[in-house]
Design a protein around this motif. Structure first.
Motif, mmCIF file in Angstrom:
data_model
loop_
_atom_site.group_PDB
_atom_site.id
_atom_site.type_symbol
_atom_site.label_atom_id
_atom_site.label_comp_id
_atom_site.label_asym_id
_atom_site.label_seq_id
_atom_site.Cartn_x
_atom_site.Cartn_y
_atom_site.Cartn_z
ATOM 1 N N PRO A 144 0.744 -1.221 0.013
ATOM 2 C CA PRO A 144 0.099 -0.213 -0.263
ATOM 3 C C PRO A 144 0.896 1.191 0.122
ATOM 4 O O PRO A 144 0.201 1.893 -0.212
ATOM 5 N N VAL A 145 2.088 0.609 0.598
ATOM 6 C CA VAL A 145 2.777 2.219 -0.206
ATOM 7 C C VAL A 145 4.072 2.385 -0.749
ATOM 8 O O VAL A 145 4.835 1.296 -1.418
ATOM 9 N N PHE A 146 3.714 4.261 -1.298
ATOM 10 C CA PHE A 146 4.758 3.808 -2.785
ATOM 11 C C PHE A 146 6.016 4.168 -2.570
ATOM 12 O O PHE A 146 6.474 5.207 -1.072
ATOM 13 N N ARG A 147 7.411 3.701 -2.862
ATOM 14 C CA ARG A 147 8.566 3.574 -2.320
ATOM 15 C C ARG A 147 9.758 3.634 -3.358
ATOM 16 O O ARG A 147 9.337 2.841 -4.686
ATOM 17 N N TYR A 148 10.253 4.889 -3.174
ATOM 18 C CA TYR A 148 11.464 4.722 -4.329
ATOM 19 C C TYR A 148 13.278 4.403 -4.388
ATOM 20 O O TYR A 148 13.029 4.620 -3.039
ATOM 21 N N SER A 149 13.931 4.508 -5.130
ATOM 22 C CA SER A 149 15.473 4.723 -5.625
ATOM 23 C C SER A 149 15.337 6.233 -5.819
ATOM 24 O O SER A 149 14.571 6.410 -6.271
ATOM 25 N N LYS A 150 16.309 6.354 -5.331
ATOM 26 C CA LYS A 150 17.032 7.625 -6.795
ATOM 27 C C LYS A 150 18.385 7.214 -7.383
ATOM 28 O O LYS A 150 19.253 6.347 -6.549
ATOM 29 N N VAL A 151 18.036 8.234 -7.505
ATOM 30 C CA VAL A 151 19.145 8.422 -9.068
ATOM 31 C C VAL A 151 20.617 8.964 -9.098
ATOM 32 O O VAL A 151 19.877 10.792 -8.919
ATOM 33 N N SER A 152 21.993 8.619 -8.215
ATOM 34 C CA SER A 152 22.256 10.002 -7.409
ATOM 35 C C SER A 152 23.939 10.025 -7.969
ATOM 36 O O SER A 152 24.475 10.508 -7.274
ATOM 37 N N ASP A 153 24.044 8.902 -9.417
ATOM 38 C CA ASP A 153 24.865 8.996 -10.070
ATOM 39 C C ASP A 153 25.369 10.342 -10.916
ATOM 40 O O ASP A 153 24.299 11.075 -11.507
ATOM 41 N N LYS A 154 26.265 10.615 -11.511
ATOM 42 C CA LYS A 154 26.468 12.155 -12.342
ATOM 43 C C LYS A 154 25.240 12.782 -12.680
ATOM 44 O O LYS A 154 25.188 13.423 -13.308
ATOM 45 N N LEU A 155 25.670 13.579 -11.582
ATOM 46 C CA LEU A 155 24.629 14.352 -10.679
ATOM 47 C C LEU A 155 25.529 15.825 -11.877
ATOM 48 O O LEU A 155 26.927 16.126 -11.555
ATOM 49 N N ALA A 156 24.759 17.121 -11.574
ATOM 50 C CA ALA A 156 25.748 18.168 -11.914
ATOM 51 C C ALA A 156 25.097 19.038 -10.813
ATOM 52 O O ALA A 156 26.100 20.024 -11.537
ATOM 53 N N VAL A 157 25.573 18.808 -9.625
ATOM 54 C CA VAL A 157 25.400 20.281 -8.349
ATOM 55 C C VAL A 157 26.761 19.865 -8.525
ATOM 56 O O VAL A 157 27.876 19.342 -8.683
#
Length: 469
Positions: A144-157
């Motif tokens: 019932p709960v929506f969960r996510y993974s984060k794309v965290s490589d190749k960032l422009a920060v």
């Protein structure tokens, strides 16, 4: 987390750490509650390379264009035409709650410019920083709960920036649309935002993208979006999308009226966001104006519903605190916003809550916090369509299009059924708000049809099937 990711975190939902009591496997990596971060190579479910290649091929076709573009009585060679887009997240290409290179390449203004055979310069993230500010992808599993993974490589920060700012983008830009930008506040300069006692969603999320494209050393006092566009936008054709971002920012926090448009005294064309259109048209530009949709119809606002909660827990255990300060039992018309309290209820970690302003939009007989979003057509009729007629611009009715799509049964001109269901449909991306690459292609085609009808332009439609996963 960098400041420029704060709205990203809201759009893609927070998730209860206890929901991962059992580790899961993905692409050979063990994920636990503390390690939900996957590299894009392991988790991505959008056809980045395919879409990038396709758009690059379209770019190559555009570069060898040279065909006449007809906009009513105005005709210009496509290889000499400048197409400019002005707007917010949708026109910028936001997808999966973030902006990244692949999503920029499939932004609907870029797709329209390709069909025109015209060059269209975007502030693209480089291949080395292709994931921009990062984005999130839904972990598709039952529950019932929506969960996510984060794309965290190749960032422009920029790693040298403590505030998580981007490196400055250098080069000319035709797509002037910026993520999370409420275009109706285009007159606000950077000094205005710096004076705020508390950072707003708008200042946290729009400003890093705006600063990325400003010239190095630009003054805060002279750096408003309105001034920036007026100094740079000399165009033959304008795609002007006033944007749904203000309505979205308002709804995400439970109803912030300050983000919504107000009726103003004086000439309609002098309203800050439409002054740009008026000035460009006076210089001979043609274009298309885009209406604002009803954001409450997006799947994001239906992910957690009173009906689903009653099936899980029974009725009468949850109360709503309205903006009037009253507390009452939840009813089946209230809108539940993804939040820690709401997700605790759905995960079974809580059986009773009083949901406040940032956790719900209250709807009852005497008070409806969703009315402002459903009634957005007053702005479309009074401002958008009026300004378009005054300046001989086409109107692309995105409001009407998304109503048709969300109702179901909408089929593209090349025979693809558009499925608005979330999370298994083909129109909405994983943030349940912004369209997929296919969704952007659908929007581009409908905008092209509006341009063709108004100007007799004869622009070809995209094959939307090519943009499916």
């Amino acid at each position: 987390m960098p400041a420029c990711l704060s709205l990203l975190g809201i759009l893609t939902l927070s998730y209860p750490h206890n929901a991962l009591a059992n580790p899961i496997k993905a692409a050979g990596n063990l994920l636990t509650a503390d390690t939900l971060y996957l590299s894009v190579e392991n988790q991505i479910d959008e056809p980045v390379e395919t879409n990038t290649l396709r758009i690059n091929e379209l770019n190559a076709t555009a570069a060898t264009g040279g065909k006449p573009l007809v906009f009513g009585k105005k005709t210009i060679d496509s290889d000499k035409a400048r197409i400019v887009a002005i707007g917010g997240s949708l026109a910028a290409g936001v997808q999966n709650g973030g902006l990244y290179r692949a999503s920029q390449l499939t932004s609907y203004p870029n797709l329209i410019a390709r069909q025109m055979g015209a060059a269209f310069r975007q502030p693209l993230f480089s291949a080395e920083e292709a994931n921009g500010a990062g984005y999130k992808l839904l972990i598709r599993e039952d529950g019932p709960v929506f969960r996510y993974s984060k794309v965290s490589d190749k960032l422009a920060v920029d790693p040298k920036s403590n505030a998580g700012q981007f490196r400055n983008f250098e080069g000319e830009i035709d797509n002037l649309a910026l993520p999370f930008h409420n275009v109706r506040g285009s007159w606000k300069d950077l000094e205005y935002y710096s004076r705020l006692a508390l950072p707003s969603m708008e200042s946290q999320d729009f400003i890093p993208y705006f600063k990325r494209i400003l010239p190095v050393g630009a003054s805060d006092k002279s750096s408003s979006y309105l001034q920036y566009v007026e100094q740079r936008a000399t165009a033959d054709f304008v795609i002007f999308d006033p944007g749904m971002d203000g309505h979205l920012q308002s709804a995400l926090v439970g109803g912030d009226a300050s983000q919504l448009p107000q009726l103003e005294e004086g000439e309609r064309g002098d309203k800050s966001e439409f002054r740009i259109v008026k000035n460009l048209a006076a210089k001979g530009a043609k274009g298309v104006l885009v209406t604002i949709p009803n954001v409450i119809e997006f799947p994001y606002f239906k992910m957690y519903t009173p009906e689903k909660l009653a099936m899980l827990q029974g009725e009468g255990r949850v109360s709503i605190r309205t903006n009037r300060g009253t507390i009452r039992s939840m009813n089946d018309r209230d809108v539940l916003l993804p939040s820690a309290k709401v997700e605790a209820l759905f995960s079974g970690r809580s059986s009773g809550e009083v949901l406040g302003e940032r956790e719900s939009l209250a709807v009852d007989e005497g008070y409806d916090e969703t009315a402002a979003y459903r009634n957005v057509n007053w702005y479309n009729e009074y401002y958008v369509k009026f300004i378009a007629k005054e300046n001989d611009f086409a109107v692309f009715d995105l409001y009407a299009l998304l109503k048709k799509i969300n109702a179901g049964g909408y089929v593209t001109d090349d025979g693809v059924e558009v499925n608005p269901a979330f999370p298994d449909g083909n129109f909405y991306s994983d943030d349940a708000i912004h369209p997929t690459s296919f969704g952007q292609a659908v929007i581009a085609n409908e905008c092209i049809k509006a341009i063709n009808e108004h100007y007799g332009s004869g622009l070809p439609l995209l094959n939307t099937r090519e943009f499916l996963k």
